[in-house]
Write a protein that holds these residues in place. Structure first.
Motif, PDB file in Angstrom:
ATOM      1  N   LYS A 417      22.447  -1.054 -31.147  1.00  0.00           N
ATOM      2  CA  LYS A 417      22.462  -0.819 -29.704  1.00  0.00           C
ATOM      3  C   LYS A 417      23.079   0.541 -29.366  1.00  0.00           C
ATOM      4  O   LYS A 417      22.687   1.179 -28.388  1.00  0.00           O
TER       5      LYS A 417
ATOM      6  N   PRO B  34      22.053  -5.255 -23.064  1.00  0.00           N
ATOM      7  CA  PRO B  34      21.258  -6.363 -23.606  1.00  0.00           C
ATOM      8  C   PRO B  34      19.753  -6.109 -23.593  1.00  0.00           C
ATOM      9  O   PRO B  34      19.027  -6.730 -24.346  1.00  0.00           O
ATOM     10  N   LYS B  80      19.731 -13.081 -24.205  1.00  0.00           N
ATOM     11  CA  LYS B  80      18.757 -12.900 -25.289  1.00  0.00           C
ATOM     12  C   LYS B  80      17.718 -14.025 -25.280  1.00  0.00           C
ATOM     13  O   LYS B  80      16.557 -13.796 -25.591  1.00  0.00           O
ATOM     14  N   ASN B 268      23.385  -8.161 -30.318  1.00  0.00           N
ATOM     15  CA  ASN B 268      22.368  -8.095 -29.261  1.00  0.00           C
ATOM     16  C   ASN B 268      22.939  -7.713 -27.897  1.00  0.00           C
ATOM     17  O   ASN B 268      22.192  -7.625 -26.935  1.00  0.00           O
ATOM     18  N   ARG B 269      24.243  -7.576 -27.816  1.00  0.00           N
ATOM     19  CA  ARG B 269      24.914  -7.343 -26.520  1.00  0.00           C
ATOM     20  C   ARG B 269      24.557  -8.459 -25.531  1.00  0.00           C
ATOM     21  O   ARG B 269      24.305  -8.186 -24.350  1.00  0.00           O
ATOM     22  N   ASP B 270      24.499  -9.678 -26.044  1.00  0.00           N
ATOM     23  CA  ASP B 270      24.235 -10.836 -25.197  1.00  0.00           C
ATOM     24  C   ASP B 270      25.580 -11.197 -24.554  1.00  0.00           C
ATOM     25  O   ASP B 270      26.321 -12.052 -25.051  1.00  0.00           O
ATOM     26  N   TYR B 271      25.890 -10.513 -23.442  1.00  0.00           N
ATOM     27  CA  TYR B 271      27.242 -10.539 -22.866  1.00  0.00           C
ATOM     28  C   TYR B 271      27.786 -11.953 -22.680  1.00  0.00           C
ATOM     29  O   TYR B 271      28.908 -12.264 -23.090  1.00  0.00           O
TER      30      TYR B 271
END
Lengths: 535, 307
Positions: A417, B34, B80, B268-271
């Protein structure tokens, strides 16, 4: 003696646990296909998800107007049994299958397609692929909120079984676009029963709720473990479908997937550990498949970076790379050196470009650009995301550039990312990239480098290039069109905002018992043609 | 003991609040979002997505929204996996990770305590050196090596056990449980040996022997109760560690546990998923530490008196 008993008990226990028939052999008898699917699909709402594992699943559950040809090339009839194209190429009339049905028994009609496309273009749904339909009249305006009246969009329901589409321009690859799942229909009543038209989190995609029109139905979904689909008896072409079930396994770890295949738990792997490919090639592994794949691995150059604004520098870097050596000594899995951005042979398109490996010319270009004794070339950074294969390739290129140009190269690897974010804001000099075609046409590559395209990321803009690609998209004559695209590609390679390195191949393992699984450029394999038979 | 319990529970609240707050702001500091992908989404699409997930609101507004959600037991939707809530995903992954952890800890306890006690009793003999050498190997060999090694032997060469999966094929839970258990067995063996050695030299053991109790009774009834206190203290953090740290084994053996969600959410930066799993694991660590402290207090008469 007591220890002996314990040891004996353990052996009996373990032996009892081991099943005598592997899933692959069991699947052969029952026509159950065990499918290594890479990673856990985000979901199965065709208007929301993105990605390859999602495609593998959706191609068995839903069907668009046309369907992928198992051998590649022109699409075959899908939900539409035939279609007409107007002479100027801007009006497509689709005639739907009269026996087309949803999996709950409802008739599949032209209204379903109109509503589904309206849903895809609804801004508040937040679909990531609305641009697939931007070629349709008024679609872009509707998605961007310029109009909120869907009647302004060039979609016409002539009658229940006739669906007409009006395009902005003749778009020769429009039929190809229809094999992308974002253009596929969803069942209006089911979606609305579990939410609104723009509900991303509706529960309609759950087993028991899910209704679609493909050759298989969703049977069960164990998150991160297994998804099972079973044959849909209501599918219009159900007679052709031989498989009873497909079990999709989201095996993200490539080594685990390889072991599962070797242990008879999978018929097919999604990929291959890169270090195993040359070993399997040498061993003549009968299950190894290395197929052509419509993708290009390349390096993006940031043309806004002071060091790389000069085209001579960009060319020098490109000419100092020995692509043959890269594929023979580094990637070692049948990849093809790339001398164009579009992979040769995409829908019959052959690019007409060359990128020589000529260190002398490369050095000379750097001198012409003003670099030499007294004005050393500054350090250059190669940005890549953390991955062993990217690192190996970057190391090889670092060595080639140092050896052939005397340039100091710094390798910068970043988390996925972070790498994407840096690319997006232009915080890089050289970055590794890959592009896979969404449909079989050179436009899926060349369009990305037009100005203002989000995936350009090089800062490069060229009016002639833009004009030629635009012109080609409105040209109906294939020869003339390809000629225009070849001219555009020549400009691209001459300006070198990207350095193509190699054309991808699709490497994986496939059990010899799997039939009807043919190599094709897009790696689209329609499961309705696949079956299992002892080799 | 009750006072200790209440005090520790009250202390846990600010700890969890601090964890949630810090995680919330730290993940927003990490570059990338995300919805970043190799095929970039257009600014219009990104704007739509940010609106859908309330990411266009101010940080403070997002924070207060999120915290009030937690109070209601709602960890929000996964970014995600559209259509799935974080609570649901934890609910799916947790029982599997927990089951794996229980098998692993049982294997670890049986092997570890047996080897440790045996080594302590047969001090400076082969029966001491060999289990302890194996324990040292167990500590040194990481699970990412041990797992594939066991798979190669028992799954691929001998074809006795499945190489991956959880609850799909007969015997597919054995190899992951052994892999994870072995690493902890090694620690437990060393801890039990140390604990037992300390206890075996104490006066009350001598008294027990003088009373004419059999050696087995002395070991089981008297020595082990005190000798295994270090093991009990280790169990709390070990179970919490097993829950949060089984990612590697889950990946090697394709187990749909919580560990995989945790690590993948971060990548995934799936907060919401990162926040949900972090808060949940923190609560687990606090809980199991508390549990093991209470068990150690209960086992150790001296601590019991002090408390």
């Amino acid at each position: 003696m007591k220890n002996l008993y314990i040891a004996f008990a353990v052996v009996i226990f373990i032996s009892a646990c081991s099943s005598s028939v592997s899933p692959v052999d069991d699947g052969l008898d029952k026509q159950i296909f065990h499918f290594g699917n890479g990673s856990e699909p985000q979901g199965i709402d065709p208007h929301i998800v993105t990605g390859v594992p999602e495609h593998h699943l959706l191609i068995s559950l839903c069907e668009g107007l046309t369907s992928s040809n198992p051998n590649g090339g022109q699409n075959l009839p899908g939900a539409a049994e035939s279609w007409d194209i107007s002479e100027d190429g801007t009006v497509y009339t689709f005639y739907l299958q009269k026996n087309g049905k949803w999996s709950n028994g409802d008739a599949l009609t032209a209204n379903d397609f109109a509503w589904s496309w309206q849903r895809l273009l609804t801004p508040s749904l937040g679909s990531q692929y609305p641009d697939m339909l931007y070629y349709v009249k008024g679609a872009s305006d509707f998605h961007n909120g310029i109009t909120d009246n869907f009647n302004d969009v060039g979609v016409e329901v002539v009658d229940d079984y006739t669906f007409r589409v009006h395009l902005n321009n003749s778009t020769p690859f429009f039929l190809g676009l229809l094999s992308h799942y974002s253009t596929w229909p969803v069942h209006k009543e089911t979606v609305l029963k579990h939410g609104t038209i723009d509900d991303r989190n509706g529960q309609w995609t759950r087993p028991g709720n899910f209704v679609c029109n493909g050759p298989f139905n969703l049977k069960s979904w164990e998150l991160n473990s297994r998804i099972v689909v079973e044959k849909n008896p209501l599918y219009w072409d159900a007679n052709v479908v031989k498989l009873n079930e497909i079990h999709y396994y989201p095996v993200q770890n490539v080594m685990t997937e390889d072991r599962m295949f070797r242990a008879g738990q999978l018929h097919l792997t999604s990929t291959l550990p890169s270090q195993k490919c040359p070993v399997y090639i040498e061993e003549n592994n009968p299950d190894l498949r290395v197929d052509p794949y419509m993708g290009t691995y390349f390096y993006r150059l940031n043309t806004k970076n002071p060091v790389l604004t000069d085209v001579r520098v960009r060319k020098a870097l490109a000419f100092a790379i020995d692509r043959k050596k890269l594929v023979e000594k580094v990637t070692k899995c049948g990849q093809i050196p790339a001398y164009s951005f579009t992979p040769p042979g995409s829908a019959g398109y052959e690019p007409d470009t060359e990128i020589p490996f000529d260190p002398e010319l490369a050095k000379q270009l750097l001198v012409e650009a003003g670099y030499g004794p007294g004005n050393e070339f500054p350090k250059l950074e190669i940005l890549f995301n953390t991955n062993e294969d990217h690192r190996k390739l970057a190391l090889a290129i670092q060595q080639m550039w140092q050896q052939n140009l005397g340039v100091d190269i710094v390798l910068v690897n970043q988390d996925w990312k972070v790498y994407l974010a840096r690319e997006m804001i232009g915080d890089f000099q050289v970055s590794r990239a890959g592009w896979i075609g969404d449909y079989e046409d050179p436009n899926t590559f060349l369009d990305t480098l037009r100005p203002n395209r989000g995936n350009n990321k090089t800062g490069w803009e060229n009016e002639d290039y833009d004009r030629l690609v635009e012109q080609a998209n409105s040209e109906n004559n294939q020869d003339v069109r390809y000629d225009l695209l070849r001219q555009a590609e020549k400009i691209l390679i001459d300006e070198m905002p990207i350095i193509p390195l190699y054309t991808y191949v699709k490497s994986y393992q496939l059990s010899s018992d799997v039939k009807g699984y043919y190599p094709n450029y897009l790696d689209h394999h329609h499961p309705k043609y696949i079956y299992l038979e002892r080799d | 003991m009750f006072k200790v319990f209440i005090k520790r529970v009250l202390m846990a609240i600010p700890v969890l609040l601090a964890v949630a707050t810090m995680t919330f702001f730290l993940i927003k500091l990490a570059p990338g979002g995300p919805f970043d992908a190799e095929k970039a989404v257009s600014p219009q699409v990104l704007k739509n997505l940010n609106e859908v997930y309330n990411l266009d609101a101010s940080q403070w507004e997002q924070y207060t929204d999120y915290m009030s959600g937690i109070v209601r037991g709602d960890f929000g939707p996964s970014f995600k996996y559209p259509g799935r809530s974080v609570t649901e995903m934890i609910g799916i992954g947790l029982p599997i990770t927990f089951e794996l952890a229980i098998y692993a800890i049982l294997i670890a306890l049986v092997i570890g305590v047996f080897a440790g006690v045996l080594a302590a009793l047969k001090r400076n003999t082969l029966l001491d050196f060999i289990p302890m050498a194996i324990a040292m190997i167990g500590i040194c060999v990481p699970t990412f090596l041990m797992g594939p090694l066991l798979v190669l032997i028992f799954g691929i060469n001998l074809e006795w056990l499945p190489v991956a999966g959880w609850g799909q094929l007969a015997g597919d839970k054995i190899l992951p449980s052994v892999t994870l258990g072995f690493a902890y067995a090694a620690y437990i063996a060393r801890l039990s040996r140390g604990g037992m050695l300390e206890v075996l030299n104490q006066d009350f053991i001598r008294t027990a022997r003088a009373k004419g109790l059999s050696e087995t009774m002395v070991v089981i009834k008297h020595a082990m109760q005190g000798g295994l206190i270090p093991v009990v203290s280790f169990l709390g953090p070990a179970i919490a560690g097993l829950l949060a740290g089984s990612f590697v084994v889950e990946t090697i053996f394709q187990i749909p546990g919580l560990g995989r969600f945790y690590v993948e959410a971060a990548l995934n930066r799936d907060y919401t998923m990162i926040l949900g799993t972090t808060i949940f694991f923190s609560a687990m660590i606090v809980f199991f530490n508390l549990l093991s402290d209470l068990a150690a207090l209960w086992l150790n008469p001296r601590s019991r008196d002090v408390s």
